[in-house]
Design an enzyme around this catalytic site. Structure first.
Site, short mmCIF file in Angstrom:
data_model
loop_
_atom_site.label_atom_id
_atom_site.label_comp_id
_atom_site.label_asym_id
_atom_site.label_seq_id
_atom_site.Cartn_x
_atom_site.Cartn_y
_atom_site.Cartn_z
N GLU A 38 0.74 -1.12 0.11
CA GLU A 38 0.17 0.15 0.21
C GLU A 38 0.83 1.15 0.04
O GLU A 38 0.35 2.40 -0.42
CB GLU A 38 -1.08 0.02 1.37
CG GLU A 38 -2.00 -1.14 1.10
CD GLU A 38 -3.02 -0.86 2.18
OE1 GLU A 38 -4.17 -1.41 1.98
OE2 GLU A 38 -2.55 -0.85 3.21
N ASP A 239 -11.85 -6.70 -3.23
CA ASP A 239 -12.66 -7.57 -3.29
C ASP A 239 -14.18 -7.22 -2.86
O ASP A 239 -14.25 -5.92 -2.67
CB ASP A 239 -12.46 -8.73 -2.13
CG ASP A 239 -12.06 -8.25 -0.72
OD1 ASP A 239 -13.18 -7.99 -0.20
OD2 ASP A 239 -10.71 -7.80 -0.65
#
Length: 272
Positions: A38, A239
């Protein structure tokens, strides 16, 4: 000789004073993410990078698009995120905080690859009882002893900057999706659990009208709110937080993380 030295010293002090009056260090922006993927792209984009280790945590300073930034990996979960945020605020005193990373989608209209700019964040797993014996999702500010809001609002100026920055970023598409990524402004909820349940997704939508769920954003937002530091959370969906979430996350998290990081860097480039 002594007189000459004194005159030189006075002139030196005058020069330092004049420089101090005219030199204003550029405000620094803190860029945080939970794990290495990230923040990796952000760290690789730093100009003149320098590494600082505080309390065992690595912070990197440098410039992105001409702006001074400090970048750190907080670790996963609310406690780690709050701890690292507190350290960065105390040591680097940033003018603002941006959090970047991945999340699970809750809003049925969103798909992996989409990005949520958090208009507000909330703890979905916090429950307490008020002195009036009423259940509440609100945390209590340890400094003021007052109740915090259920939803921590994003900084409005940073929100506007983010919405402008969207126009300059090309987002990567996740292969299995039906359309290119889209960006929405919405609600992000935080809890110390990885959500992979259709039932829990339905609950988060019903109770919070959440667009995305993750494990750090509200903790960072709460620390910033209590310290009165502007904050904005950016999340890219890896997701849909359903029963396939673990596999989808492992398959798509790198693309999602890059999308979020690219938007954050574009935001930094437009900061004033």
């Amino acid at each position: 000789m002594l007189k000459r030295l004194l005159i030189s010293f006075v002139l030196f002090l005058s020069t330092v004073s004049a420089y101090a009056q005219h030199y204003k260090p550029q405000p620094i922006t803190a860029l945080l993410g939970a794990f290495d993927e990230e923040v990796k792209l952000v760290q690789q984009s730093l100009k003149n990078p320098k590494t600082h280790t505080l309390n065992g945590i690595r912070f990197m300073t440098g410039q992105i698009n001409g702006h001074e930034v400090v970048v750190a990996e907080t670790g996963i979960g609310k406690v780690n995120a709050a701890m690292t945020t507190a350290f960065v605020l105390a040591h680097f005193k940033p003018q603002r905080v941006l959090f970047t990373g991945i999340a699970g989608g809750v809003n049925a209209d969103l798909q992996p690859g989409d990005i949520v700019i958090a208009r507000q964040t909330a703890h979905h797993d916090y429950r307490s009882i008020t002195f009036e014996q009423q259940p509440t999702n609100q945390t209590r500010n340890a400094i003021t002893k007052q109740m915090n809001p259920t939803y921590f609002p994003a900084d409005s100026a940073m929100m506007l900057t983010a919405q402008e920055a969207i126009k300059t970023v090309s987002f990567e598409r996740i292969p299995v999706t039906s359309r290119p990524p889209t960006v929405v402004v919405g609600t992000v909820v935080t809890g110390d659990q990885f959500i992979s349940s259709e039932e829990k997704v339905a609950s988060l939508w019903s109770e919070f009208r959440a667009d995305a769920t993750e494990m750090e954003g509200a903790a960072v937002a709460q620390v910033c709110y209590q310290q009165q530091v502007p904050c904005l959370v950016i999340r890219s969906l890896s997701d849909k937080a359903n029963s396939n979430a673990r596999q989808d996350m492992l398959t798509f998290f790198r693309i999602a993380a890059r999308n979020s990081a690219n938007l954050v860097m574009a935001i930094v480039g437009r900061l004033k």
